[in-house]
Design a protein around this motif. Structure first.
Motif, PDB file in Angstrom:
ATOM      1  N   ILE A   1      -8.217  21.472  -0.095  1.00  0.00           N
ATOM      2  CA  ILE A   1      -8.063  20.112  -0.520  1.00  0.00           C
ATOM      3  C   ILE A   1      -9.337  19.831  -1.227  1.00  0.00           C
ATOM      4  N   ASP A   2      -9.136  19.123  -2.413  1.00  0.00           N
ATOM      5  CA  ASP A   2     -10.274  18.660  -3.227  1.00  0.00           C
ATOM      6  C   ASP A   2     -10.513  17.478  -2.883  1.00  0.00           C
ATOM      7  N   VAL A   3      -9.669  16.298  -2.653  1.00  0.00           N
ATOM      8  CA  VAL A   3      -9.787  15.069  -2.748  1.00  0.00           C
ATOM      9  C   VAL A   3      -9.193  14.404  -1.228  1.00  0.00           C
ATOM     10  N   LEU A   4      -9.676  13.783  -0.359  1.00  0.00           N
ATOM     11  CA  LEU A   4      -9.022  12.907   0.663  1.00  0.00           C
ATOM     12  C   LEU A   4      -8.966  11.372  -0.049  1.00  0.00           C
ATOM     13  N   VAL A   5      -7.834  10.787   0.141  1.00  0.00           N
ATOM     14  CA  VAL A   5      -7.766   9.462  -0.132  1.00  0.00           C
ATOM     15  C   VAL A   5      -7.303   8.705   1.111  1.00  0.00           C
ATOM     16  N   THR A   6      -8.002   7.666   1.312  1.00  0.00           N
ATOM     17  CA  THR A   6      -7.824   6.891   2.710  1.00  0.00           C
ATOM     18  C   THR A   6      -7.277   5.782   2.221  1.00  0.00           C
ATOM     19  N   TYR A   7      -6.201   5.095   3.206  1.00  0.00           N
ATOM     20  CA  TYR A   7      -5.800   3.706   3.102  1.00  0.00           C
ATOM     21  C   TYR A   7      -5.888   2.935   4.313  1.00  0.00           C
ATOM     22  N   HIS A   8      -6.241   1.975   4.327  1.00  0.00           N
ATOM     23  CA  HIS A   8      -6.509   0.934   5.690  1.00  0.00           C
ATOM     24  C   HIS A   8      -7.634   1.410   6.714  1.00  0.00           C
ATOM     25  N   LEU A   9      -7.845   0.662   7.651  1.00  0.00           N
ATOM     26  CA  LEU A   9      -9.072   0.781   8.547  1.00  0.00           C
ATOM     27  C   LEU A   9      -9.014   2.040   9.183  1.00  0.00           C
ATOM     28  N   LYS A  10      -8.185   2.354   9.999  1.00  0.00           N
ATOM     29  CA  LYS A  10      -8.257   3.538  10.967  1.00  0.00           C
ATOM     30  C   LYS A  10      -8.339   4.705   9.931  1.00  0.00           C
ATOM     31  N   SER A  11      -7.505   4.911   8.915  1.00  0.00           N
ATOM     32  CA  SER A  11      -7.635   5.952   8.174  1.00  0.00           C
ATOM     33  C   SER A  11      -9.183   6.251   7.496  1.00  0.00           C
ATOM     34  N   ASP A  12      -9.778   5.164   7.028  1.00  0.00           N
ATOM     35  CA  ASP A  12     -11.062   4.982   6.687  1.00  0.00           C
ATOM     36  C   ASP A  12     -11.936   5.676   7.672  1.00  0.00           C
TER      37      ASP A  12
ATOM     38  N   ALA B   1       0.692  -0.994   0.108  1.00  0.00           N
ATOM     39  CA  ALA B   1      -0.125   0.197  -0.033  1.00  0.00           C
ATOM     40  C   ALA B   1       0.892   1.169   0.118  1.00  0.00           C
ATOM     41  N   GLU B   2       2.052   1.188   0.668  1.00  0.00           N
ATOM     42  CA  GLU B   2       2.684   2.348   0.783  1.00  0.00           C
ATOM     43  C   GLU B   2       3.605   2.634  -0.405  1.00  0.00           C
ATOM     44  N   GLN B   3       3.890   1.573  -1.169  1.00  0.00           N
ATOM     45  CA  GLN B   3       4.497   1.871  -2.266  1.00  0.00           C
ATOM     46  C   GLN B   3       3.751   2.426  -3.531  1.00  0.00           C
ATOM     47  N   ASN B   4       2.372   1.947  -3.241  1.00  0.00           N
ATOM     48  CA  ASN B   4       1.341   2.275  -4.090  1.00  0.00           C
ATOM     49  C   ASN B   4       0.917   3.810  -4.142  1.00  0.00           C
ATOM     50  N   LEU B   5       0.976   4.265  -2.763  1.00  0.00           N
ATOM     51  CA  LEU B   5       1.038   5.607  -2.426  1.00  0.00           C
ATOM     52  C   LEU B   5       2.015   6.509  -3.103  1.00  0.00           C
ATOM     53  N   TYR B   6       3.187   6.016  -2.795  1.00  0.00           N
ATOM     54  CA  TYR B   6       4.407   6.680  -3.207  1.00  0.00           C
ATOM     55  C   TYR B   6       4.354   6.898  -4.869  1.00  0.00           C
ATOM     56  N   MET B   7       3.964   5.678  -5.251  1.00  0.00           N
ATOM     57  CA  MET B   7       4.058   5.750  -6.951  1.00  0.00           C
ATOM     58  C   MET B   7       2.894   6.811  -7.440  1.00  0.00           C
TER      59      MET B   7
END
Length: 383
Positions: A88-99, A20-26
């Motif tokens: 901010i126009d868009v917030l993108v969340t990854y994983h449970l707590k962020s959701d 997930a972290e690599q996806n976010l970085y890319m």
């Protein structure tokens, strides 16, 4: 012409090795190249957080352990402030707590919130699933990393399929075209050209199923085939019991000469290491979409993977490798044996693997599809 967006990514942990972290970085780098303004927030920093700061990204480390705490409330208002002051126009969340935080932020600010689902939910408890059934209706949209993940979310969280878009992971081909050995022998072990070199690119933990691959090695050694298995990854099992169990099995069955643990190899050197291999094996018990599978295929390796999650969406059985049942050492050994014994097929699978990644899992395609979802939801919000 679409406008430039201001995008805030929210993730729990910014380490270097996670998919997930690599996806976010890319995504962050790719979207910034396309002119968008990208900001990052995490609940706990790590090596990747430092790297992204050095790359010039705005990064807010919330230093948050529990969201249902005073610090959780403080972090919530910190994020709301960032969203309002940075527009901010868009917030993108990854994983449970962020959701969880993202759903509350959507309720408080009305900002577009995209939830990114990365796995099959193997570690979700019933209370988490019940909560998701409520907050899923708050999100503007959901992105699933594979069709398998989408189907699992629809089935378990009772959500309509039309609010979920499948966007697979992508691979940066340049990393594989230009990868070179640096700073001496980063592999830290001998790689014999006389043996078929098999690798398993995954951190050592139960969900990755390495013990079944070790059992497969015990089967293969009886066939008098020259091969060697390299485990590439760090020990993720904090108590060390799983790793110790594997080591004990290796010792009990005299497999020391067949297996090497390379342990700590920086992600930047993964392409170099994969290019030295002949076959990649991913024996996972659960996957969303395995970056290890995609990276192995990009390096031109035939891949033997278990038929879990998004693996069958990447590996075409009999064409780019083999799909086998999970927890099946005999099936793993059989598939590996077929590839070792048929050099013509191995070369064909190598070509097919590279071609499949190029056509379906490129970084360019990932950025394009992700950007499209962002704009569609911005437009939908303004209607």
């Amino acid at each position: 012409m679409y406008k430039k967006l201001k995008i805030l990514f929210l993730i729990e942990l910014l380490k270097r090795t996670g998919g997930a972290e690599q996806n976010l970085y890319m995504l962050s780098k790719g979207l910034r190249k396309r002119g968008h303004i990208v900001l990052i927030s995490c609940m706990k920093g790590g090596e990747l957080a430092t790297l992204m700061r050095n790359d010039g990204f705005f990064l807010k480390d919330l230093s948050l352990k529990k969201i249902n705490s005073f610090n959780g409330l403080k972090s919530l208002f910190t994020l709301v402030k960032i969203i309002k002051t940075k527009k901010i126009d868009v917030l993108v969340t990854y994983h449970l707590k962020s959701d969880y935080l993202g759903a509350v932020i959507k309720f408080l600010t009305g900002v577009v919130v995209i939830s990114s689902r990365r796995d099959m939910g193997y570690n979700l408890k019933s209370r988490h699933i019940k909560t998701y059934r409520i907050i899923n209706n708050i999100f503007s949209h959901i992105i699933a990393v594979s069709s398998a993940v989408k189907n699992q979310v629809v089935k378990t969280q009772k959500i309509k399929p039309n609010i979920i878009t499948v966007i697979p992971n992508g691979v940066n081909f340049k990393n594989f075209n230009t990868s070179q050995q640096k700073n001496g022998d980063i592999f830290q072990c001998d790689i014999s050209q006389e043996y078929t070199k098999i690798c398993c690119l995954a951190n050592i933990r139960p969900i990755k199923g390495q013990k079944y691959l070790v059992e497969a090695v015990n089967i293969l050694k009886k066939d008098n085939i020259k091969f060697h298995l390299y485990f590439i990854g760090i020990v993720y099992d904090h108590k060390g019991s799983y790793y110790e169990e594997i080591l004990q099995y290796i010792k009990d069955n005299n497999l020391e000469n067949f297996i090497t643990f390379t342990r700590n190899i920086s992600h930047e050197y993964v392409p170099f290491v994969l290019k030295k291999m002949d076959i990649s094996v991913i024996p996972s018990l659960s996957e969303g979409m395995s970056n290890s599978v995609l990276e192995s295929m990009t390096a031109g390796l035939p891949v033997v993977a278990t038929g879990v999650g998004g693996n069958p969406e990447c590996v075409i059985n009999g064409k780019t490798g083999y799909i086998v049942p999970p927890k099946d050492s005999v099936a793993l050994a059989s598939a590996i044996h077929k590839i070792i014994m048929n050099n013509t097929m191995r070369k064909s699978m190598s070509v097919n693997s590279k071609e499949r990644i190029k056509n379906h899992f490129s970084e360019k395609l990932l950025i394009k599809n992700f950007e499209k979802v962002l704009f569609e939801n911005i437009i939908k919000r303004k209607r």
